[in-house]
Write an enzyme that holds these catalytic residues in place. Sequence first.
Site, PDB file in Angstrom:
ATOM      1  N   ASP A 269       0.850  -1.175   0.000  1.00  0.00           N
ATOM      2  CA  ASP A 269       0.000   0.000   0.000  1.00  0.00           C
ATOM      3  C   ASP A 269       0.897   1.241   0.000  1.00  0.00           C
ATOM      4  O   ASP A 269       2.128   1.129   0.100  1.00  0.00           O
ATOM      5  CB  ASP A 269      -0.923  -0.044   1.245  1.00  0.00           C
ATOM      6  N   GLU A 475     -10.592   6.465   4.799  1.00  0.00           N
ATOM      7  CA  GLU A 475      -9.563   5.843   5.649  1.00  0.00           C
ATOM      8  C   GLU A 475      -9.655   6.324   7.093  1.00  0.00           C
ATOM      9  O   GLU A 475     -10.773   6.446   7.623  1.00  0.00           O
ATOM     10  CB  GLU A 475      -8.182   6.077   5.025  1.00  0.00           C
TER      11      GLU A 475
HETATM   12  C1  GLC Z   1      -4.390   4.221   0.144  1.00  0.00           C
HETATM   13  C2  GLC Z   1      -5.262   3.019   0.369  1.00  0.00           C
HETATM   14  C3  GLC Z   1      -5.285   2.038  -0.781  1.00  0.00           C
HETATM   15  C4  GLC Z   1      -5.071   2.771  -2.101  1.00  0.00           C
HETATM   16  C5  GLC Z   1      -3.690   3.372  -2.078  1.00  0.00           C
HETATM   17  C6  GLC Z   1      -3.397   4.199  -3.350  1.00  0.00           C
HETATM   18  O1  GLC Z   1      -3.717   4.569   1.317  1.00  0.00           O
HETATM   19  O2  GLC Z   1      -5.041   2.261   1.555  1.00  0.00           O
HETATM   20  O3  GLC Z   1      -6.545   1.354  -0.742  1.00  0.00           O
HETATM   21  O4  GLC Z   1      -5.178   1.856  -3.193  1.00  0.00           O
HETATM   22  O5  GLC Z   1      -3.461   4.196  -0.931  1.00  0.00           O
HETATM   23  O6  GLC Z   1      -4.216   5.328  -3.402  1.00  0.00           O
END
Ligand code: GLC
Length: 589
Positions: A269, A475
């Site tokens: 991530d 988030e």
């Molecule tokens: C974010 C998320 C993830 C996403 C990534 C790119 O923090 O946790 O789901 O795909 O970053 O944006």
Amino acid sequence: MVTRIKDLMNRMTLEEKIGQMTQIERYLASADVMKQYFIGSVLSGPGSVPAPKATAEDWINAVNEIQKGALSTRLGIPMIYGIDAVHGHNNVYNATIFPHNIGLGVTRQRIGAATALEVRATGIPYAFAPSIAVCRDPRWGRCYESYSEDHRIVQTMTEIISGLQGDLPANSLKGVPFVEGKSKVAACAKHFVGDGGTVGGIDENNTVIDSIGLFGIHMPAYYDSIIKGVSTVMVSYSSLNGIKMHANRDFITGFLKDILNFKGFVISDWQGIDRITSPPHANYTYSVQAGVSAGIDMVMVPINYTEFIDTLTLLVKDNVIPMSRIDDAVKRILRVKFTMGLFENPLADLSFVSQLGSQEHRELAREAVRKSLVLLKNGKITNQPLLPLPKTAPNILVAGSHADNLGYQCGGWTITWQGDTGNDLTVGTTILSAIKNTVDPSTQVTYQQNPDADFVKSNEFDYAIVVVGEVPYAEMQGDSSNLTITEPGPSTINNVCGAVKCVVVVVSGRPVVLEPYVDKIDALVAAWLPGSEGQGVADVLFGDYGFTGKLARTWFKSVDQLPMNVGDRHYDPLFPFGFGLTTQPVTRN
Ligand code: GLC
């Protein structure tokens, strides 16, 4: 393809291999950077766009520019560009915004296919979707990204992978990545594993669970995703019984790769390896070593890419990370790129531009909205339902903070990370506009965001539609310990429903506190986060279609009951999992 991968890898230097494992942010990805560091992947993080309200063509030109940088390297290996298309192509202005996963009980494969076309319309071949989290506590700020508290529904929803990537050919080996062609995109099952089971629903926190719970609740949808040929898996920020998933070799390599035989690539991530330590990035050498050794193949760095490249290069040269681990990672990345035809078609053309926000996709989204609505109450007196509403009432009131707010009804992950307020963020239909489109021209529609009781009483409305809920979040910024409706929602409910027959439509990413208001309300609808096509809400409120939706999540009475999921011993919900009243469509002559 195996020989093509082997042949290419035999010619690659360590630098070129590590470049393939490196994913950087769009705004850093000049053609020169792509060439100098052999970068294998680029992403648009939420809100990272070539220009405000960039058109499909703007996107194609920007992505192609970066791709030309990658193609200008010695071996000309194409880069793969990824983006979060988690409820339609939600980063992109004028894209169709589908209901968030919480509301998506149906139409999943067609939504996947439509999303793939809109992502391809902007020249992008890779979507960080679907989230197959099983949210077990609605206090989690990402609960709306989860289809359900029930893993069986989440498993069924992996159908969206077939929509995004295409149907895996029947004779395919299990576990191999598959992308049908230029109208499809590589998908990403996320976040591996147990992201929806953290203590108290605290984002990125610790999932404390035994094997029965882990393999019974959070793992099953990964089996379905792999069987459907998902090309990539993204690792969760969360920990599993105290072990950071980004450093969890037993599960990433030991289970996902060695037991489930997953042959695509595992991606971290955003700064996921940095967060292996507390505070994040406290020991980046350890983060890189632990993350890559655990089995992460591509690292979403995505900012400090030179530090990542230098650190990993040193770890390989010092034999801390064996070359075999690098070769496994690169082989997996090349396998996905070859499978999806990226070597044959690295550059996007304009052939799908008309798909972005197409009327056909908006109609599909409208259908998905209709089917996502859950009718929780219909009339204070049995056999005296309020819904469906008459279209010809002379004088109606529409109230509430969420009635005329496209940003609110789309929620987080829309144009920007946290989502937005107002009607200018993208193209769509608000619930208020939808109501006005639907009622008879003779009906007078009055809109007041938060009217007082006297105003409501003095105007003798036939009925009122009150649209309230949660403001957008994403988030950890959505983690909530109280799950209350955003002010002045509660007072709007009290003022309006105390004075006239009312239907309350709740726009939220999860169940919220409703118990104190239910008795005052005549009819109650959970609309979740419907997205750009608010017309779907009016279609059902006024009986052009019937209510059919059922709760994919338990609706609690009070937050101190949480976590509380169907099947729990102590189960005392306001509305149980699977609940939903129905209405018949009205046949009008
Ligand atoms: C974010 C998320 C993830 C996403 C990534 C790119 O923090 O946790 O789901 O795909 O970053 O944006």
